[in-house]
Design an enzyme around this catalytic site. Sequence first.
Site, PDB file in Angstrom:
ATOM      1  N   LYS A 109      -1.121  -7.939  -2.615  1.00  0.00           N
ATOM      2  CA  LYS A 109      -2.464  -7.380  -2.688  1.00  0.00           C
ATOM      3  C   LYS A 109      -2.346  -5.917  -3.115  1.00  0.00           C
ATOM      4  CE  LYS A 109      -6.759  -6.917  -0.049  1.00  0.00           C
ATOM      5  NZ  LYS A 109      -6.936  -5.936   1.038  1.00  0.00           N
ATOM      6  N   TYR A 116       0.837  -1.198   0.000  1.00  0.00           N
ATOM      7  CA  TYR A 116       0.000   0.000   0.000  1.00  0.00           C
ATOM      8  C   TYR A 116       0.873   1.251   0.000  1.00  0.00           C
ATOM      9  CZ  TYR A 116      -4.245  -2.685   1.233  1.00  0.00           C
ATOM     10  OH  TYR A 116      -5.314  -3.538   1.244  1.00  0.00           O
TER      11      TYR A 116
END
Lengths: 263, 263, 263, 263, 263
Positions: free
Chosen positions: A207, A173
């Site tokens: 992810k 992220y």
Amino acid sequence: MKRKSQAKIQRPSLASSSVSHGKRVRLWRLFHGSGPRNGTLIVLPLDQGLEHGPADFFPHPPAIDPDYQFRLALEGNYSAIALGVGLAEKYMKDYCGRVPLILKLNGKTNIADDAEAVSPAYASVEDAVRLGADAVGYTMYVGTPRQDVEIGEYRKVRQDCERLGMPLVMWAYPRGRAIEAKGGKGTLYAQDYAARVAEEMGADIVKLHEPTPETDRVPEPYRSLREDARARVRRVVRSAGRVFVLFSGGEKDDSTWTAAPPA
Amino acid sequence: MKRKSQAKIQRPSLASSSVSHGKRVRLWRLFHGSGPRNGTLIVLPLDQGLEHGPADFFPHPPAIDPDYQFRLALEGNYSAIALGVGLAEKYMKDYCGRVPLILKLNGKTNIADDAEAVSPAYASVEDAVRLGADAVGYTMYVGTPRQDVEIGEYRKVRQDCERLGMPLVMWAYPRGRAIEAKGGKGTLYAQDYAARVAEEMGADIVKLHEPTPETDRVPEPYRSLREDARARVRRVVRSAGRVFVLFSGGEKDDSTWTAAPPA
Amino acid sequence: MKRKSQAKIQRPSLASSSVSHGKRVRLWRLFHGSGPRNGTLIVLPLDQGLEHGPADFFPHPPAIDPDYQFRLALEGNYSAIALGVGLAEKYMKDYCGRVPLILKLNGKTNIADDAEAVSPAYASVEDAVRLGADAVGYTMYVGTPRQDVEIGEYRKVRQDCERLGMPLVMWAYPRGRAIEAKGGKGTLYAQDYAARVAEEMGADIVKLHEPTPETDRVPEPYRSLREDARARVRRVVRSAGRVFVLFSGGEKDDSTWTAAPPA
Amino acid sequence: MKRKSQAKIQRPSLASSSVSHGKRVRLWRLFHGSGPRNGTLIVLPLDQGLEHGPADFFPHPPAIDPDYQFRLALEGNYSAIALGVGLAEKYMKDYCGRVPLILKLNGKTNIADDAEAVSPAYASVEDAVRLGADAVGYTMYVGTPRQDVEIGEYRKVRQDCERLGMPLVMWAYPRGRAIEAKGGKGTLYAQDYAARVAEEMGADIVKLHEPTPETDRVPEPYRSLREDARARVRRVVRSAGRVFVLFSGGEKDDSTWTAAPPA
Amino acid sequence: MKRKSQAKIQRPSLASSSVSHGKRVRLWRLFHGSGPRNGTLIVLPLDQGLEHGPADFFPHPPAIDPDYQFRLALEGNYSAIALGVGLAEKYMKDYCGRVPLILKLNGKTNIADDAEAVSPAYASVEDAVRLGADAVGYTMYVGTPRQDVEIGEYRKVRQDCERLGMPLVMWAYPRGRAIEAKGGKGTLYAQDYAARVAEEMGADIVKLHEPTPETDRVPEPYRSLREDARARVRRVVRSAGRVFVLFSGGEKDDSTWTAAPPA
């Protein structure tokens, strides 16, 4: 020298992966032992309560109950559920073995701002082994000014994963003051960089979020790219290389990823 | 899929809890071995001298004497007394075994301000074992800008609790510059988040404050809720899930919590 | 319930103390094995050279020589001498066994200001054991903004003291920007809080300064107290509870404390 | 009590020193096994390349070659050469045993400013043992605002020295924003304090600079002293007590110290 | 004493080097076991994806594929390939033993600025041993204000290299606010200092950049030097002493170094 064509992205496959036997056992369970069982990994994540607070459950109140989520994972035919040690210990009893667990190791609240965000670990890879998990999840705030703290803690996690045969899922992220100044966390620039960080640092699965169009603050050469959504996704998948890519879906509580053909 | 009704909060019970044998032994002593002995836990806390200084005892001078507090715990039929290692070592001799001990592991003075508050540990879970304690207490300053320090230390405590079968009581206290900017530490927003943090991070019991009405600075959707006191309490208890909730009472030196029916 | 009268402070006695055998052996030597041998502890401290620099010895030049100080401790019938590892190793040879040693574990210069003071350890409890010391001294800067560093290091010292049966003398010194803003380090507010910190955190002996009158910047209820010197002393001794109190004297190089009647 | 005269400084001697057998063996080699062999220690230091960069060698280009320096130490009859692990490993082969080594353990570049200077260790006492060194050197930035980091690392070095019988030479260098505000690093105030820090913290030998006259910014009582050079040197030697003093010479690449008469 | 002529730089040779047997085995493989096999080391580095992001591969898209890079290293007759643990684990399987690996241990993104740059380790020397590497690479940000963090981590790496016989390649990169203020990272002043740091701190090979002409902000005596490119290179090679020097080439994906004559 010969060069392979870059026209088509070669999706990584478990069969051809270099991961150790222990990781392979656990990845097989995630890709072929539950959920679609065809190499596609669909994960039900439940870390919003920590990352965003209970407010995230207001639109759909039953979601606040982890037991509901475990049932949802089972009945919804998810490949795995991803959550922290507190929820796993208190709610997994009736689902042990029936729903693979991805133990999320680190996390934080969103009360303080993210300018110098760090996501501290509140559990370890050994906790994951003890709980019978099939993978661990680790949030890496790519580009945060305090990345030395983040990466230092990550090193230990990665080495424990290698030692214990535990697959490592990186929540890659982009975050912090610097990425905000360069267009924000969702751009192709940010997501593409995050994908590569996951590959360079040894994640097994990464992810990501589907990249948004670039803005004026994004550095070149991204600023001039102006690619469509499909091209943007292809680009980040290519940057992730042999790391399996998991995209956060548009919905709050499901994530979908299409893997290689069955191993 | 079937959804359970959310209309009624299901209080957690020790019988159905997933905690280990060691934690179960000690929790049984807290819930059923002393005090009301009916599943209700009433704790006499004595950490004000460290957290607020001796000034806290001015309204009721005898309270400054820990021996008085131990007698009060015994004669007042409290389930347990919660205090730090210094008081336990110097004052518990005559009460050993008669009053269960919750050893508070961390703490700080209130001399410096709380903008970036951290509560450092001055004792360990092994200290608690050595002293025959039935639980440890750990203050978590939810939302403090230095939560990475706080959570890093907490991880070690949580893992030692798991290893040694020691119940973990989290003083889940919203604190710091960021929560002040979002309405303060007492609001439903703050307490609700704190309850969830305790559940996510693996506490066995969480100590909260009864939430106050929301203010204009509280983030949505809390700002618009305008619930009454009872509804606010129900909400935070729900957010704590299977973590037993302990509320600080209105009085300075008692705390009351009503647990599930006897196991 | 019955309440004991608070009118008279009960001084702690070694006989009734809960300390371990090892601590008891060493405390006995301090209280009854040397010096007045009647339970009164008189300590000759020699850490000014580190804390204030050689300038502290200008008014009385011979004091700069640690050998002079050891002779002074012996001939002046002090109970113990308190100094750091460098002085102990280089100067104690001729005094070993004849003068009990309190090894000061941490310290710092006063060159940089004290706004965020921390006193780092330059020796350990094991150094004290190796040198035959009868206690260790640890400075705790009560209320400093960096108390998490200070307390974290203290935890290790306290646990080593427990493990090795070594009495722990806390130099409980309010220090830093915050206490300055609240009236300074010498007030009753500051000293009273410091005394309680020593008790809460498990010191065996606490070194304090006789509290000065309160100023306008001191928080309530202290600001309104206006007690005389004797009452102020009684108050801090009461806050220290069962921790033996040692007051710094008016003179630079002696400290006097009157303990309980002989054990 | 009797007081020894302070009129004459008693130089420390190895014979009467309290150091352990291991330190004594190695100190004997430094004082009597090479160089003048009469108790005088003359050290050839070679850490300028790290501390100041290669620019330091511009006035005398051959000095950049460590092999030249080893030959200089041998042919110039120095007692020892002081340098870091990189130079020792790459250049000492032909000089092993012929020139005693003082392994410098920490250091830094002078690229960033010294306002909050810290000198990090890049080698350990065990490195020194492995390389056959007769002492280790450790820079202590006396008075730097980050002295807690510096002293924390020093503690480990000092304890390893004690454990392994390795003499510890402290480069006691006042440094940082605070000492600059108080007249700078070269004054008698600064050097006198540094000498005492070395003694308090357990160095065996301290490297100082000859103190310069005081300035108006120096704290009292130093500001009013106005002593001559000889008196200033006597003062810092006295403050160092039983720590052997080594002064940096006026020349860039030699240091001279006159020790006690042969042991 | 005799002085060796400084007119001609003596290149270090493996034969005369003091490195241990283990380092010697691995360095032989790098210098003589692959690539030119004549003592010249040509390294193909692949850490741009982490350090600069995927943007670095835009001008030559196939370069984003690590498999392409491994083939390039093999077919291009490179001596070794340098990359991180993620790429090594996922892509090296078909090239094991055929292309020597230099495992890069630390790295960071360039999203946040470099004013206080630190390059955190995400792998260890033991990872390198496990992967069959012939050297490790470590970035040292010479002159960064946080050099104490950087050097502290380096110490561990250097000691592990010594213990395990692993050659250490230092990417000696001047970086940070302070070097920018002194003319930037590419000047002779900066590169010359970096070369010396590598030698002082015990690197076996140092990777530098060919120094650029000096600017007005560079400190004296460098500012007045005005040497040509060849003289600048000679100077930094001399400052590196017996550390083998590796220069980054003008092209993005190759580096060339000419070593001593075959050992």
